[in-house]
Scaffold this motif. Structure first.
Motif, PDB file in Angstrom:
ATOM      1  N   CYS A  21       0.863  -1.195   0.000  1.00 57.16           N
ATOM      2  CA  CYS A  21       0.000   0.000   0.000  1.00 57.16           C
ATOM      3  C   CYS A  21       0.891   1.234   0.000  1.00 57.16           C
ATOM      4  O   CYS A  21       1.604   1.509   0.961  1.00 57.16           O
ATOM      5  CB  CYS A  21      -0.897  -0.005   1.233  1.00 57.16           C
ATOM      6  SG  CYS A  21      -1.961   1.454   1.320  1.00 57.16           S
ATOM      7  N   VAL A  22       0.871   1.942  -1.045  1.00 57.84           N
ATOM      8  CA  VAL A  22       1.757   3.095  -1.201  1.00 57.84           C
ATOM      9  C   VAL A  22       1.041   4.136  -2.064  1.00 57.84           C
ATOM     10  O   VAL A  22       0.223   3.781  -2.911  1.00 57.84           O
ATOM     11  CB  VAL A  22       3.106   2.632  -1.819  1.00 57.84           C
ATOM     12  CG1 VAL A  22       2.895   2.037  -3.183  1.00 57.84           C
ATOM     13  CG2 VAL A  22       4.117   3.747  -1.874  1.00 57.84           C
ATOM     14  N   ALA A  23       1.325   5.416  -1.776  1.00 53.69           N
ATOM     15  CA  ALA A  23       0.668   6.473  -2.557  1.00 53.69           C
ATOM     16  C   ALA A  23       1.675   7.577  -2.846  1.00 53.69           C
ATOM     17  O   ALA A  23       2.560   7.853  -2.025  1.00 53.69           O
ATOM     18  CB  ALA A  23      -0.508   7.051  -1.775  1.00 53.69           C
ATOM     19  N   PRO A  24       1.578   8.187  -4.010  1.00 56.97           N
ATOM     20  CA  PRO A  24       2.506   9.291  -4.297  1.00 56.97           C
ATOM     21  C   PRO A  24       2.112  10.557  -3.524  1.00 56.97           C
ATOM     22  O   PRO A  24       0.932  10.779  -3.245  1.00 56.97           O
ATOM     23  CB  PRO A  24       2.339   9.492  -5.809  1.00 56.97           C
ATOM     24  CG  PRO A  24       0.964   9.006  -6.111  1.00 56.97           C
ATOM     25  CD  PRO A  24       0.660   7.934  -5.133  1.00 56.97           C
ATOM     26  N   TRP A  25       3.097  11.344  -3.226  1.00 54.74           N
ATOM     27  CA  TRP A  25       2.898  12.566  -2.409  1.00 54.74           C
ATOM     28  C   TRP A  25       3.870  13.599  -2.982  1.00 54.74           C
ATOM     29  O   TRP A  25       5.072  13.505  -2.804  1.00 54.74           O
ATOM     30  CB  TRP A  25       3.224  12.214  -0.960  1.00 54.74           C
ATOM     31  CG  TRP A  25       3.231  13.341   0.034  1.00 54.74           C
ATOM     32  CD1 TRP A  25       4.178  14.283   0.182  1.00 54.74           C
ATOM     33  CD2 TRP A  25       2.251  13.607   1.036  1.00 54.74           C
ATOM     34  NE1 TRP A  25       3.867  15.113   1.215  1.00 54.74           N
ATOM     35  CE2 TRP A  25       2.670  14.729   1.762  1.00 54.74           C
ATOM     36  CE3 TRP A  25       1.043  13.006   1.394  1.00 54.74           C
ATOM     37  CZ2 TRP A  25       1.947  15.260   2.817  1.00 54.74           C
ATOM     38  CZ3 TRP A  25       0.332  13.527   2.459  1.00 54.74           C
ATOM     39  CH2 TRP A  25       0.766  14.651   3.160  1.00 54.74           C
ATOM     40  N   LEU A  26       3.351  14.542  -3.718  1.00 56.74           N
ATOM     41  CA  LEU A  26       4.222  15.526  -4.379  1.00 56.74           C
ATOM     42  C   LEU A  26       4.106  16.882  -3.661  1.00 56.74           C
ATOM     43  O   LEU A  26       3.045  17.511  -3.658  1.00 56.74           O
ATOM     44  CB  LEU A  26       3.812  15.684  -5.854  1.00 56.74           C
ATOM     45  CG  LEU A  26       4.638  16.696  -6.653  1.00 56.74           C
ATOM     46  CD1 LEU A  26       6.069  16.217  -6.851  1.00 56.74           C
ATOM     47  CD2 LEU A  26       3.990  16.984  -8.006  1.00 56.74           C
ATOM     48  N   GLU A  27       5.205  17.268  -3.084  1.00 60.90           N
ATOM     49  CA  GLU A  27       5.214  18.573  -2.393  1.00 60.90           C
ATOM     50  C   GLU A  27       5.749  19.642  -3.327  1.00 60.90           C
ATOM     51  O   GLU A  27       6.829  19.476  -3.902  1.00 60.90           O
ATOM     52  CB  GLU A  27       6.140  18.526  -1.188  1.00 60.90           C
ATOM     53  CG  GLU A  27       5.491  17.989   0.049  1.00 60.90           C
ATOM     54  CD  GLU A  27       6.494  17.994   1.169  1.00 60.90           C
ATOM     55  OE1 GLU A  27       6.550  17.008   1.885  1.00 60.90           O
ATOM     56  OE2 GLU A  27       7.259  18.984   1.272  1.00 60.90           O
ATOM     57  N   VAL A  28       5.008  20.721  -3.470  1.00 57.83           N
ATOM     58  CA  VAL A  28       5.477  21.833  -4.296  1.00 57.83           C
ATOM     59  C   VAL A  28       5.655  23.032  -3.373  1.00 57.83           C
ATOM     60  O   VAL A  28       4.700  23.476  -2.728  1.00 57.83           O
ATOM     61  CB  VAL A  28       4.477  22.165  -5.421  1.00 57.83           C
ATOM     62  CG1 VAL A  28       5.055  23.247  -6.322  1.00 57.83           C
ATOM     63  CG2 VAL A  28       4.161  20.928  -6.229  1.00 57.83           C
ATOM     64  N   LYS A  29       6.896  23.517  -3.307  1.00 61.92           N
ATOM     65  CA  LYS A  29       7.191  24.569  -2.332  1.00 61.92           C
ATOM     66  C   LYS A  29       6.986  25.938  -2.941  1.00 61.92           C
ATOM     67  O   LYS A  29       7.884  26.510  -3.534  1.00 61.92           O
ATOM     68  CB  LYS A  29       8.614  24.397  -1.798  1.00 61.92           C
ATOM     69  CG  LYS A  29       8.712  23.144  -0.977  1.00 61.92           C
ATOM     70  CD  LYS A  29      10.066  22.923  -0.383  1.00 61.92           C
ATOM     71  CE  LYS A  29      10.033  21.676   0.487  1.00 61.92           C
ATOM     72  NZ  LYS A  29      11.309  21.287   0.983  1.00 61.92           N
ATOM     73  N   ARG A  30       5.787  26.445  -2.755  1.00 61.62           N
ATOM     74  CA  ARG A  30       5.492  27.816  -3.193  1.00 61.62           C
ATOM     75  C   ARG A  30       5.657  28.722  -1.989  1.00 61.62           C
ATOM     76  O   ARG A  30       5.257  28.353  -0.879  1.00 61.62           O
ATOM     77  CB  ARG A  30       4.037  27.919  -3.659  1.00 61.62           C
ATOM     78  CG  ARG A  30       3.836  27.670  -5.113  1.00 61.62           C
ATOM     79  CD  ARG A  30       2.443  28.018  -5.538  1.00 61.62           C
ATOM     80  NE  ARG A  30       1.406  27.671  -4.578  1.00 61.62           N
ATOM     81  CZ  ARG A  30       0.105  27.734  -4.835  1.00 61.62           C
ATOM     82  NH1 ARG A  30      -0.306  28.140  -6.010  1.00 61.62           N
ATOM     83  NH2 ARG A  30      -0.796  27.406  -3.927  1.00 61.62           N
ATOM     84  N   GLY A  87       0.418  17.501  -3.676  1.00 65.18           N
ATOM     85  CA  GLY A  87      -0.369  16.765  -4.667  1.00 65.18           C
ATOM     86  C   GLY A  87      -0.531  15.320  -4.244  1.00 65.18           C
ATOM     87  O   GLY A  87       0.451  14.655  -3.892  1.00 65.18           O
ATOM     88  N   VAL A  88      -1.755  14.827  -4.228  1.00 68.58           N
ATOM     89  CA  VAL A  88      -2.020  13.438  -3.842  1.00 68.58           C
ATOM     90  C   VAL A  88      -2.937  12.794  -4.881  1.00 68.58           C
ATOM     91  O   VAL A  88      -3.598  13.490  -5.654  1.00 68.58           O
ATOM     92  CB  VAL A  88      -2.677  13.344  -2.437  1.00 68.58           C
ATOM     93  CG1 VAL A  88      -1.718  13.760  -1.352  1.00 68.58           C
ATOM     94  CG2 VAL A  88      -3.951  14.172  -2.376  1.00 68.58           C
ATOM     95  N   ASP A  89      -2.944  11.449  -4.836  1.00 70.09           N
ATOM     96  CA  ASP A  89      -3.835  10.717  -5.744  1.00 70.09           C
ATOM     97  C   ASP A  89      -4.856   9.978  -4.875  1.00 70.09           C
ATOM     98  O   ASP A  89      -4.516   8.950  -4.263  1.00 70.09           O
ATOM     99  CB  ASP A  89      -2.990   9.731  -6.569  1.00 70.09           C
ATOM    100  CG  ASP A  89      -3.880   8.833  -7.408  1.00 70.09           C
ATOM    101  OD1 ASP A  89      -5.036   9.230  -7.682  1.00 70.09           O
ATOM    102  OD2 ASP A  89      -3.428   7.735  -7.765  1.00 70.09           O
ATOM    103  N   ILE A 111       4.444   7.503   0.017  1.00 73.67           N
ATOM    104  CA  ILE A 111       4.158   7.354   1.442  1.00 73.67           C
ATOM    105  C   ILE A 111       3.395   6.063   1.697  1.00 73.67           C
ATOM    106  O   ILE A 111       2.664   5.556   0.839  1.00 73.67           O
ATOM    107  CB  ILE A 111       3.379   8.563   2.013  1.00 73.67           C
ATOM    108  CG1 ILE A 111       2.013   8.718   1.335  1.00 73.67           C
ATOM    109  CG2 ILE A 111       4.167   9.842   1.895  1.00 73.67           C
ATOM    110  CD1 ILE A 111       1.090   9.655   2.112  1.00 73.67           C
ATOM    111  N   ALA A 112       3.581   5.548   2.902  1.00 76.16           N
ATOM    112  CA  ALA A 112       2.918   4.311   3.320  1.00 76.16           C
ATOM    113  C   ALA A 112       2.099   4.614   4.573  1.00 76.16           C
ATOM    114  O   ALA A 112       2.450   5.532   5.327  1.00 76.16           O
ATOM    115  CB  ALA A 112       3.967   3.239   3.604  1.00 76.16           C
ATOM    116  N   PRO A 113       1.004   3.863   4.800  1.00 71.98           N
ATOM    117  CA  PRO A 113       0.151   4.199   5.948  1.00 71.98           C
ATOM    118  C   PRO A 113       0.793   3.869   7.294  1.00 71.98           C
ATOM    119  O   PRO A 113       0.450   4.455   8.307  1.00 71.98           O
ATOM    120  CB  PRO A 113      -1.107   3.359   5.722  1.00 71.98           C
ATOM    121  CG  PRO A 113      -0.699   2.251   4.813  1.00 71.98           C
ATOM    122  CD  PRO A 113       0.434   2.772   4.002  1.00 71.98           C
TER     123      PRO A 113
END
Lengths: 750, 222
Positions: free
Chosen positions: A80-89, A98-100, A145-147
């Motif tokens: 169980c894994v999910a992408p996690w995109l951090e955009v530093k504004r 950003g998550v799915d 990321i993982a739970p």
């Protein structure tokens, strides 16, 4: 009728009533502003922690960054894994994540978002949208990321505790502690001021209370009426103060968001200020009632307890204990406690000390009879009386001025140091990012061949595991940012280092490293310290040859020569810093674009980056500056009121000077000399405390709270400015008194 | 007006209250010779204190002339007149009020010192004067640490120490008990005779008024 008689004082002196109301309104405004901002910061930080709490992220054991192919591989093996995109504004828009939502279905209740409606950009949004935001030129970082942190992974992967940035909890706590301390200082000062203004009115009303008592009104009834009066005053004064404070907090909110962002790499999540801060109202009502009604619980003699011999002794002891505490403390909270003790000691010592100095002046002016000036002696004696009778507002003003001095020194030093630091970090005219798949080595060769080009260097960014050898092999390595340079040119060799070995840049080229101040302080690394570095799975031993300043971010950083990097190292990003020399920017751009086959290169103009960075840091300290300035205004208003009221009780004696033959302008001169000397003396008394507080902020609090220190600079021109302001305040009082003297030509005999 | 220290001719002053003109000093004429003492009496509100204020230039009359040591002042309130009156108060005219004659932040001796300094006298005989008025042992105490009678004696010492030609005393014993008032009055008259200065004493006390050479009754005047 009794109430009318009771309130007759305010009918006669409406200004005093207005002054008391003004004090309550201003104090409530200040306190509300500070507490709203602190609460907002606290809840934002808590929200940040909650967002990332109890999760883990997956890394590749070969040190390479994770990508889409890793996500696919892991999902195929049932992880169980999910992408996690951090955009530093930067603020005010702030960081987005950003998550799915589809891939987070396996997270169950531990998913950071539960429905699509949460993808509103505060901070979460769909990963596709976040990717588009990142392409606008913001730094971004992809995590998987993982739970939980106890799941089984296929070979080549490992679980790490998920943190968005290096450990910021301690730093954030320190920052909040700073704000809490400032809030407490504000509360202390406002309490002192309200009490002093209220007490002055009470002393003047003693005679009428005495008369009411003679008429048969019981003291208990008088007290009841006083409590009622105070409740009414508080009820009328606190609500507008709350509203003003909330407005103040809202106005300062943006700057505060940037402060958090730039200091801690944390996002101040969007949050509404909502309804009025009632908690601040309760504290303020309690403060007003307590400081005013204290008079009935502990009635004070006319001469404040602050000037008694015991108080002086106690003040000295507190001062000594506090100063020792500040010097010896190793934790921030004890530095604050020591500072509080020093303030308490100074508060107890200042009024009697200033009174004694004036007393001494009066004696000296009488001792040499041939040049004796009895008027000077009278002024010195009057001032001595004033320092005793106005002890509370004098101390409050002294504290405020000291705080303003210290905050100004800190902020100005920071600004100039930061400017210098930016100058060395952004020494080149511009920099060009190497595009994905671009060959930097070929580009470097082609730049070398360009006739007329100025100096340039290539910077490769990545991550490294750092372990000071003195920490032992059992110690956990620290993840640090890595910055690899080649070639070493005057773009870096002119850096002002905090400490260095001889010829540090030559040493760097030979395989040594430099570290930033944050790393050095947190891990007791010094010049000459041996370090163990793990880069792309390759372990190497090196030693530190320089420590450089790195303001603004708490991240540990290692700087080395690119030749030192192991062959397996793949940079996360690369860029060229270039001085264009005799060539135009377009020529250089075209040459590199041609090399990489990419027509549109990302070129960043360093001047504009520098400007943007300066703007952000200007905002960073807006909050502390605003709070300290407002506290100063509050204290100055209070002192103005107190001096005026005090002088009003002395009108007759200025009138007496006229009876004794002084002309109007001569009497007014005495008035000016007295009031200006009073305000200037308080400012002078605040100076040592301000300098000491600057030292504490720079050398004790800042390193403990933020991980970096600043040079201890003082700004005598600002002292002069404050002195001029104090002198102007004194002249203003003299002007008000002049009008009072003219209006009441016969004076009122005491 | 030679041979007189103070001459007042057809002096008039009125206050305006609720749109009505209320005369306070009405066509008043009198003179005081050097060394003479004059009691100004009258019921409350008859203008005793106002007259004393006029005689030292703290207020300006509507009409009439006040001459001090042959220098005449009318109803002009220009800067030159104000400055001249201030100079006279500094050097020639000593004023004593019912109370609050002393600066509370200064000791008795420093009060006397300040007053003589302003008068331009530098004989440094302040303690002697306090001694002379019976409060020499209190010289270094502050006004709020001595009795009302002692404070009034110190105020008299202060006035005499400046060697005035004219003393204007407004109810100087009004806030004292009978016994203390008598003592203070005795000191006042004794030293006034000794120094030869003139005295204008505003009082409602007929016994005290009787100690003066002449009495001017404002209730009857005009």
């Amino acid at each position: 009728m009794l109430i009318r008689a009771f309130l007759s004082h305010y009918q006669r002196h409406p200004f005093q009533l207005a002054a008391l109301m003004l004090m309550i309104v201003l104090a409530t405004m200040l306190w509300t502003g500070v507490t709203v901002l602190t609460d907002q910061a606290r809840s934002s930080l808590a929200q940040s922690e909650e967002t990332v709490a109890a999760r883990a992220h997956i890394v590749r054991t070969d040190g390479q960054p994770v990508g889409v192919e890793d996500f696919v591989r892991l999902r195929k093996t049932g992880v169980c894994v999910a992408p996690w995109l951090e955009v530093k504004r930067p603020a005010p828009e702030g960081q987005v994540i950003g998550v799915d939502p589809m891939s987070m279905a396996c997270f169950g209740r531990s998913a950071p978002i539960q429905d699509a409606a949460s993808l509103d950009g505060m901070p979460f949004m769909d990963i596709g949208d976040a990717l588009r935001v990142s392409q606008e030129g913001y730094d971004s970082q992809l995590y998987l990321i993982a739970p939980r942190d106890d799941i089984e992974l296929p070979q080549g992967y490992a679980l790490r505790a998920f943190s968005l940035a290096p450990p910021t909890g301690e730093l954030a706590d320190s920052f909040l502690l700073n704000l809490d301390a400032l809030s407490l200082l504000v509360l202390l000062i406002t309490g002192l001021l309200i009490r002093s203004v209220y007490r002055l009115g009470l002393v003047q009303r003693e005679a009428s209370f005495e008369l009411l008592y003679r008429f048969g009104v019981l003291p208990r009834r008088i007290r009841q009426l006083l409590v009622l009066e105070l409740v009414v005053l508080t009820a009328v004064g606190v609500p507008p103060g709350l509203w003003l404070g909330a407005s103040l907090a809202e106005a300062l909110g943006t700057g505060f968001g940037q402060a958090l962002g730039s200091l801690f790499d944390l996002t101040l999540y969007a949050e509404s200020f909502g309804s009025l801060p009632w908690r601040a109202a309760v504290v303020m009502v309690a403060l007003v009632l307590t400081v005013c009604l204290l008079e009935w619980v502990f009635p004070q003699p006319r001469q404040p307890a602050m000037v008694s011999a015991y108080a002086r002794l106690g003040g000295g002891a507190l001062l000594l204990a506090g100063a020792l505490g500040v010097v010896l403390a190793t934790e921030l909270v004890w530095v604050f406690a020591g500072t509080a003790l020093v303030f308490a000691g100074v508060g107890l010592l200042t009024p009697p000390l200033l009174a004694a100095v004036e007393e001494r002046r009066s004696v000296r002016s009488g001792a040499t009879a041939s040049v004796a000036d009895p008027l000077r002696r009278w002024r010195a004696r009057e001032l001595s009386v004033m320092f005793r009778q106005l002890a509370l507002p004098v101390v409050a003003l002294q504290f405020s001025i000291a705080a303003v001095l210290a905050v100004h020194a800190l902020v100005t030093t920071f600004e100039s140091t930061f400017e210098q630091w930016l100058g060395q970090r952004l020494a080149a005219d511009f920099y060009i990012e190497v595009p994905q798949g671009g060959d930097s080595a070929t580009a470097a060769r082609r730049l070398n061949a360009l006739e007329g080009l100025g100096t340039w260097h290539l910077v490769a960014h990545g991550k490294a595991q750092v372990r000071p050898e003195e920490a032992g092999t059992g110690a956990d390595p620290l993840t640090a940012d890595l910055m690899a340079l080649t070639p070493i040119t005057d773009l870096v060799s002119d850096w002002a280092l905090l400490s260095s070995a001889e010829r540090p840049w030559r040493e760097l080229a030979s395989g040594a490293v430099m570290v930033n101040e944050q790393l050095a302080r947190r891990h007791d690394v010094e010049v000459g310290s041996p370090l163990e570095l793990t880069i792309a799975g390759t372990r190497m031993r090196t030693n530190v040859v320089g420590i450089y300043a790195d303001y603004g971010r708490p991240v540990a950083e290692v700087l080395l020569h690119a030749d030192t990097l192991p062959a397996a190292f793949t940079p996360r990003s690369e860029s060229f810093s270039v001085n264009k020399g005799e060539l135009s920017r377009d020529v250089i751009h075209d040459r590199l674009a041609d090399t990489w086959g990419a027509p549109d290169l990302q070129v960043r103009d360093n001047a504009s980056i520098r400007e943007l960075a300066s703007q952000i840091f200007d905002q960073t300290f807006l909050l502390t500056r605003a709070i300290s300035a407002l506290t100063l205004v509050l204290a100055a208003v209070a002192l103005l009121i107190m001096i005026w009221v005090f002088f009003t009780t002395r009108v007759w004696y200025f009138r007496l000077l006229g009876v004794w033959g002084l002309q109007g302008h001569q009497v007014r001169r005495q008035l000016r000399l007295l009031s200006v000397r009073l305000t200037l003396t308080i400012t002078a008394a605040a100076l040592p405390l301000g300098i000491w507080l600057t030292w504490v902020l720079v050398n004790r609090i800042n390193p403990l709270a933020f991980g970096w220190s600043l040079p201890m600079d003082l700004y005598p021109v600002f002292w002069l400015e404050l002195g001029l302001m104090a002198g102007a305040a004194g002249l203003l009082v003299a002007h008000l008194m002049r009008r009072q003297l003219e209006r009441d030509a016969n004076g009122e005999r005491p | 007006m030679s041979g007189t220290l103070l001459a007042v001719e057809r002096l008039n002053l009125a206050f305006v209250s609720a749109g009505q003109r209320v005369p306070v000093i009405n066509n008043l004429t009198f003179s005081v010779a050097p060394g003479e003492s004059l009691a100004v009496v009258g019921r409350s509100g008859s203008g005793k204190s106002t007259l004393l204020n006029l005689l030292c230039g703290l207020q300006t009359p509507d009409d009439g002339v006040i001459a001090i040591d042959n220098e005449s002042f009318g109803n002009a309130s220009d800067a030159v007149s104000i400055a001249r009156w201030a100079e006279l108060r500094r050097q020639l005219i000593g004023v004593v009020f019912q109370q609050a004659n002393l600066m509370p932040a200064l000791s008795l001796v420093d009060n006397v010192r300040l007053r003589t300094h302003l008068a331009g006298r530098h004989k440094q005989d302040e303690r002697w004067w306090l001694q002379r008025l019976g409060v020499g042992d209190q010289a270094d105490r502050y006004p709020d640490r001595v009795s009302g009678g002692q404070a009034q004696r110190a105020a008299l010492a202060m006035v005499f120490a400046m060697s005035p030609s004219l003393i204007l005393a407004d109810e100087p014993t009004g806030s004292l008990d009978r016994h203390t008032a008598d003592e203070v009055a005795e000191s006042l008259f004794n030293v006034q005779v000794e120094t030869g200065c003139a005295l204008v004493l505003a009082t409602h006390d007929s016994e005290l008024a009787a100690c003066c050479g002449r009495v001017l009754d404002l209730s009857a005047a005009g």
